[in-house]
Motif scaffolding. Sequence first.
Motif, PDB file in Angstrom:
ATOM      1  N   ARG A   5      38.334  44.348  30.393  1.00  0.00           N
ATOM      2  CA  ARG A   5      37.948  42.992  30.322  1.00  0.00           C
ATOM      3  C   ARG A   5      38.183  42.368  31.440  1.00  0.00           C
ATOM      4  NH1 ARG A   5      41.892  39.520  29.512  1.00  0.00           N
ATOM      5  NH2 ARG A   5      43.674  39.835  28.225  1.00  0.00           N
ATOM      6  N   GLN A   6      37.352  41.035  31.735  1.00  0.00           N
ATOM      7  CA  GLN A   6      37.991  40.513  32.788  1.00  0.00           C
ATOM      8  C   GLN A   6      39.041  39.616  32.788  1.00  0.00           C
ATOM      9  OE1 GLN A   6      35.253  42.038  34.515  1.00  0.00           O
ATOM     10  NE2 GLN A   6      36.010  40.139  35.695  1.00  0.00           N
ATOM     11  N   ASP A   8      41.625  36.315  32.292  1.00  0.00           N
ATOM     12  CA  ASP A   8      41.324  34.833  31.915  1.00  0.00           C
ATOM     13  C   ASP A   8      42.621  34.097  31.887  1.00  0.00           C
ATOM     14  OD1 ASP A   8      42.458  34.831  29.194  1.00  0.00           O
ATOM     15  OD2 ASP A   8      40.537  35.783  28.559  1.00  0.00           O
ATOM     16  N   SER A  48      39.798  37.281  40.281  1.00  0.00           N
ATOM     17  CA  SER A  48      39.266  38.521  39.807  1.00  0.00           C
ATOM     18  C   SER A  48      38.300  38.301  38.823  1.00  0.00           C
ATOM     19  CB  SER A  48      40.582  39.203  39.034  1.00  0.00           C
ATOM     20  OG  SER A  48      41.017  38.520  38.126  1.00  0.00           O
ATOM     21  N   GLU A  49      38.062  37.054  38.335  1.00  0.00           N
ATOM     22  CA  GLU A  49      37.171  36.644  37.310  1.00  0.00           C
ATOM     23  C   GLU A  49      35.643  37.402  37.535  1.00  0.00           C
ATOM     24  OE1 GLU A  49      38.552  32.832  35.201  1.00  0.00           O
ATOM     25  OE2 GLU A  49      37.627  32.880  36.914  1.00  0.00           O
ATOM     26  N   SER A  50      35.174  37.057  38.857  1.00  0.00           N
ATOM     27  CA  SER A  50      33.745  37.689  39.123  1.00  0.00           C
ATOM     28  C   SER A  50      33.644  39.213  39.283  1.00  0.00           C
ATOM     29  CB  SER A  50      33.280  36.765  40.302  1.00  0.00           C
ATOM     30  OG  SER A  50      33.899  36.894  41.190  1.00  0.00           O
ATOM     31  N   SER A  51      34.781  39.757  39.540  1.00  0.00           N
ATOM     32  CA  SER A  51      34.882  41.351  40.059  1.00  0.00           C
ATOM     33  C   SER A  51      34.485  42.238  39.058  1.00  0.00           C
ATOM     34  CB  SER A  51      36.072  41.519  40.713  1.00  0.00           C
ATOM     35  OG  SER A  51      36.000  42.875  40.999  1.00  0.00           O
ATOM     36  N   SER A  52      33.615  43.014  39.044  1.00  0.00           N
ATOM     37  CA  SER A  52      33.372  43.954  38.249  1.00  0.00           C
ATOM     38  C   SER A  52      34.401  45.389  38.314  1.00  0.00           C
ATOM     39  CB  SER A  52      31.800  44.596  38.317  1.00  0.00           C
ATOM     40  OG  SER A  52      31.731  44.986  39.581  1.00  0.00           O
ATOM     41  N   LYS A  55      39.810  44.724  36.213  1.00  0.00           N
ATOM     42  CA  LYS A  55      39.787  44.741  34.772  1.00  0.00           C
ATOM     43  C   LYS A  55      41.111  44.469  34.324  1.00  0.00           C
ATOM     44  CE  LYS A  55      35.366  45.560  34.429  1.00  0.00           C
ATOM     45  NZ  LYS A  55      34.389  44.335  33.961  1.00  0.00           N
ATOM     46  N   SER A  68      41.943  48.702  38.764  1.00  0.00           N
ATOM     47  CA  SER A  68      40.994  48.032  39.920  1.00  0.00           C
ATOM     48  C   SER A  68      40.518  49.339  40.795  1.00  0.00           C
ATOM     49  CB  SER A  68      41.385  46.982  40.714  1.00  0.00           C
ATOM     50  OG  SER A  68      42.489  47.476  41.582  1.00  0.00           O
TER      51      SER A  68
END
Length: 163
Positions: A5-6, A8, A48-52, A55, A68
Amino acid sequence: MLKLRQFDKSDINSIMLYLNDNEVTRYITDAIPQPYTESDARWWVENSESSSLTKAIEYKGELVGCISAKVGEFEYSCSAELGYWIGRQFWSNGIATEAVRVFTDMLFKYTDIVRLFVSVVSINGASIRVLEKNGYLYEGTLRKASCKNGQYFDEHLYSKISE
């Protein structure tokens, strides 16, 4: 049980705890500052929140690590370097093996990446086993490829190609 997951904000304290453990950071990049502060963890979460391709590894509802991929540039844009770490209290539970399997499958299925590679310190047997269990193949040894705390390390290069 395992979820990618992302990151947070609730992960900040755990990230600090894990990355201030010398056993966790022993063989990974010096790009991770030591000591690892709350400001470092906050920066990591925000960036890293917006990186696919970055994780958080969650196991039984708890953050346990990170995985990653860093995509290459220009003619290497279909190749990516894989990296991962797991908090020490979660070692030897198959978590890294499962995370690498899930992440590798995801990258090959949903991106243009056709080759994943990892340069792993030759004496890091646990990480080598994780890679081999996931079908990564040994390509060669990079002699004295890295130096950490005044000690030189040979690194083994492993890769996996999309089917």
